[in-house]
Design a protein around this motif. Sequence first.
Motif, PDB file in Angstrom:
ATOM      1  N   SER A  95       0.816  -1.216   0.000  1.00  0.00           N
ATOM      2  CA  SER A  95       0.000   0.000   0.000  1.00  0.00           C
ATOM      3  C   SER A  95       0.849   1.265   0.000  1.00  0.00           C
ATOM      4  N   LEU A  96       2.165   1.110   0.207  1.00  0.00           N
ATOM      5  CA  LEU A  96       3.080   2.253   0.248  1.00  0.00           C
ATOM      6  C   LEU A  96       3.944   2.340  -1.002  1.00  0.00           C
ATOM      7  N   ALA A  97       3.527   1.680  -2.073  1.00  0.00           N
ATOM      8  CA  ALA A  97       4.327   1.641  -3.296  1.00  0.00           C
ATOM      9  C   ALA A  97       4.545   3.030  -3.895  1.00  0.00           C
ATOM     10  N   PHE A  98       3.701   3.982  -3.573  1.00  0.00           N
ATOM     11  CA  PHE A  98       3.830   5.339  -4.127  1.00  0.00           C
ATOM     12  C   PHE A  98       4.916   6.147  -3.432  1.00  0.00           C
ATOM     13  N   CYS A  99       5.437   5.663  -2.314  1.00  0.00           N
ATOM     14  CA  CYS A  99       6.465   6.398  -1.579  1.00  0.00           C
ATOM     15  C   CYS A  99       7.825   6.234  -2.275  1.00  0.00           C
ATOM     16  N   ASP A 100       8.699   7.210  -2.051  1.00  0.00           N
ATOM     17  CA  ASP A 100      10.008   7.202  -2.690  1.00  0.00           C
ATOM     18  C   ASP A 100      11.014   6.335  -1.948  1.00  0.00           C
ATOM     19  N   PRO A 103      -7.058   3.342  -1.136  1.00  0.00           N
ATOM     20  CA  PRO A 103      -6.940   4.080  -2.408  1.00  0.00           C
ATOM     21  C   PRO A 103      -7.346   5.551  -2.281  1.00  0.00           C
ATOM     22  N   ARG A 117      -4.613   7.362  -0.432  1.00  0.00           N
ATOM     23  CA  ARG A 117      -3.447   7.497  -1.311  1.00  0.00           C
ATOM     24  C   ARG A 117      -3.628   8.674  -2.266  1.00  0.00           C
ATOM     25  N   ALA A 118      -4.818   8.824  -2.850  1.00  0.00           N
ATOM     26  CA  ALA A 118      -5.080   9.951  -3.750  1.00  0.00           C
ATOM     27  C   ALA A 118      -4.933  11.277  -3.018  1.00  0.00           C
ATOM     28  N   LEU A 138      -1.185  11.955  -2.388  1.00  0.00           N
ATOM     29  CA  LEU A 138      -0.489  12.352  -3.602  1.00  0.00           C
ATOM     30  C   LEU A 138      -0.864  13.772  -4.021  1.00  0.00           C
ATOM     31  N   ARG A 160       1.088  16.043  -1.855  1.00  0.00           N
ATOM     32  CA  ARG A 160       2.486  16.052  -2.290  1.00  0.00           C
ATOM     33  C   ARG A 160       2.670  16.868  -3.561  1.00  0.00           C
ATOM     34  N   ASP A 161       1.755  16.695  -4.514  1.00  0.00           N
ATOM     35  CA  ASP A 161       1.870  17.422  -5.780  1.00  0.00           C
ATOM     36  C   ASP A 161       1.723  18.929  -5.583  1.00  0.00           C
TER      37      ASP A 161
END
Length: 253
Positions: free
Chosen positions: A22-27, A86, A89-90, A93, A96-97
């Motif tokens: 679930s943390l795949a979007f993290c750097d 989900p 997560r949106a 993000l 962050r954006d």
Amino acid sequence: MPISACIITFNEADRIGDCLASLAFCDEIVVVDSGSTDATREIAATAGARVLERAFTGFRSQKQFAVDQARHDWVLCLDADERVSPELRASLLAARDAGFADAAGYRFARLSEYFGRFLRRGNAYPDRVLRLFDRRRGGWRGDREIHEAASVDGPVKTLPGDLIHYPYRSLMQQLQKTERYARMMAEHEFARGKRASLGKLVLSPAWRFWRGYVFRLGFLEGWHGLVYAYVRANYVRQKTIMLWMLERGQKVE
């Protein structure tokens, strides 16, 4: 704006995989393990996490250590039994954006699964937690190692979406966990001069039950809500009894 995810673990082989997915979007993902005897570290490393080992000294200090090891200043802290939904997560993000321009930290609701049912009423929800923050302006501060909470210097915003929580593997595990936490909290409060009264001993558990089960509509969750309310009230009872006994020079374990 890169994000480092920070997780502490101990024998979480059955849950860490879903958490990391679930943390795949993290750097970056940092896992600090305190001596697991199962495959926790191997699963985390295979998933791409940077795995560190550190002896456990307390929940707060362990989490702050993980934050300190991160390569990026914006950190997202999770427990191994939590998942980013989900919708959340949106929201993360989007913040962050936008460059995290409006806050030093972000909180969001935590939705707990309780033996086959997600509890949306009672004391279990929304249970908002501050987990995404700029470590230059805050962190896991203070001296309380149990029921730890992050704090920041600056504005905190609430994001939509739930942090999904799978807190208990079984009822026995919940009872053992709450007893341990009750002892730790009683010892913490006793060391800081807090004392139990007869009124608190009698009324505090009852208030915890009625607040969650009746006033916050926990009864609408069926038997799940009833059991949850009783166990949480019993936690308050255990903590107060242990504090009462410590005042009188008695051991509680």
